[in-house]
Design an enzyme around this catalytic site. Structure first.
Site, short mmCIF file in Angstrom:
data_model
loop_
_atom_site.label_atom_id
_atom_site.label_comp_id
_atom_site.label_asym_id
_atom_site.label_seq_id
_atom_site.Cartn_x
_atom_site.Cartn_y
_atom_site.Cartn_z
N ASP A 207 4.52 9.47 -11.01
CA ASP A 207 5.95 9.57 -11.39
C ASP A 207 6.28 10.75 -12.30
OD1 ASP A 207 6.76 7.49 -9.81
OD2 ASP A 207 6.74 5.98 -11.38
N ASP B 197 0.87 -1.17 0.00
CA ASP B 197 0.00 0.00 0.00
C ASP B 197 0.91 1.22 0.00
OD1 ASP B 197 -2.93 0.46 -0.07
OD2 ASP B 197 -2.39 1.93 1.46
P1 ITT Z 1 -3.48 -2.26 -5.55
O1 ITT Z 1 -4.34 -1.84 -4.37
O2 ITT Z 1 -4.14 -3.28 -6.44
O3 ITT Z 1 -2.11 -2.65 -5.13
P2 ITT Z 1 -3.51 0.57 -6.24
O4 ITT Z 1 -2.91 1.35 -7.35
O5 ITT Z 1 -4.98 0.83 -5.92
O6 ITT Z 1 -3.27 -0.99 -6.54
P3 ITT Z 1 -2.76 1.69 -3.67
O7 ITT Z 1 -4.12 1.66 -3.10
O8 ITT Z 1 -1.59 1.33 -2.82
O9 ITT Z 1 -2.64 0.74 -4.94
O10 ITT Z 1 -2.53 3.15 -4.29
C1 ITT Z 1 -1.27 3.50 -4.71
C2 ITT Z 1 -1.34 4.77 -5.55
O11 ITT Z 1 -0.31 5.67 -5.13
C3 ITT Z 1 -1.04 4.44 -7.01
O12 ITT Z 1 -2.22 4.12 -7.72
C4 ITT Z 1 -0.34 5.70 -7.48
O13 ITT Z 1 -1.30 6.66 -7.82
C5 ITT Z 1 0.40 6.16 -6.22
N1 ITT Z 1 1.75 5.58 -6.20
C6 ITT Z 1 2.24 4.63 -5.35
N2 ITT Z 1 3.50 4.31 -5.64
C7 ITT Z 1 3.83 5.05 -6.72
C8 ITT Z 1 4.98 5.14 -7.50
O14 ITT Z 1 6.04 4.37 -7.29
N3 ITT Z 1 4.98 6.00 -8.51
C9 ITT Z 1 3.91 6.78 -8.76
N4 ITT Z 1 2.78 6.74 -8.09
C10 ITT Z 1 2.72 5.88 -7.07
#
Ligand code: ITT
Length: 222
Positions: free
Chosen positions: A177, A91
């Site tokens: 990003d 997360d």
């Molecule tokens: P899962 O729950 O299926 O893993 P998700 O995209 O919904 O997928 P999260 O709830 O953890 O996952 O939300 C993470 C969000 O934060 C992601 O969709 C991006 O918008 C942002 N994010 C996280 N890590 C990132 C990264 O390395 N680079 C850019 N944006 C990132």
């Protein structure tokens, strides 16, 4: 022992070859960007990785936790029960200082429930309108939760500091990003090759901290 003798002994059960099977790890995410980075970071551990998108009709889970840790644990516990396998959940999100830590745990749905990366980035740019670069400090945060089918749990964290750019730059990576400037590189995260991103990113750091625990858990499961 000659090859012939070896074959005879093998046939008669006098020698046993211990082939260590690859341990399966469920990566509890549907986010393709995360999967790519996790695959790369966990290379060489002898794991066979599966993502939720590799299966049909897998139930979804509501991410209603109040923190990254709560959500990561919730995802890892839920899917490790469903699959009966070692499960890793990520997360993560972006915390912008000027926006009091928003979008934070709401990063994926900042511009709405099914918002695209583009829509989220556009909303962020709008919220930050008129704020100079010096006041656009932000950080990515990632919490990894590892849960084994018999209930063992481990949590690691990683953060990465940067600034929110005035416009989107770069085509690599995912999510925010293209807006995330790394001042020491003079580039956005979306301009870095995957390996380089993993070396400095919140996710890369959290995963490096987890490698040792993963080995221990693997030793217990295999
Ligand atoms: P899962 O729950 O299926 O893993 P998700 O995209 O919904 O997928 P999260 O709830 O953890 O996952 O939300 C993470 C969000 O934060 C992601 O969709 C991006 O918008 C942002 N994010 C996280 N890590 C990132 C990264 O390395 N680079 C850019 N944006 C990132």
């Amino acid at each position: 022992m000659s090859l012939r003798e070896f074959r005879k002994n093998l046939w008669k059960g006098r020698v046993r070859i211990n082939i260590r099977e690859k341990l399966e790890l469920i990566v509890a995410t549907r986010n393709r960007g995360k999967i790519r980075e996790i695959r790369e970071a966990l290379k060489g551990l002898g794991l066979r990785l599966y993502a939720l998108s590799d299966f049909d009709e897998i139930p979804e889970i509501e991410e209603d936790g109040k923190s990254f840790t709560e959500n990561a644990l919730k995802k890892a516990r839920f899917y490790s029960k469903i699959f009966g396998k070692l499960t890793l959940a990520d997360d993560s999100g972006l915390e912008v200082e000027r926006l009091k830590g928003m979008p934070g745990i709401y990063s994926a749905r900042y511009a709405g429930e099914r918002a695209s990366n583009r829509e989220n980035n556009q909303k962020l740019l709008k919220e930050m309108e008129g704020i100079p670069l010096s006041k656009r400090r932000a950080r990515f945060k990632c919490v990894m939760a590892l849960v084994s089918p018999d209930g063992k749990e481990a949590i690691t964290e990683g953060t990465c500091q940067g600034r929110i750019g005035m416009r989107q730059t770069g085509k690599r990576g995912f999510g925010y990003d293209p807006l995330f400037i790394l001042p020491e590189y003079g580039k956005t995260m979306a301009q870095l090759p995957l390996k380089e991103k993993n070396r400095i990113s919140h996710r890369g750091k959290a995963l490096r901290k987890l490698r040792k625990t993963l080995r221990t858990f693997m030793g217990m499961v295999v």
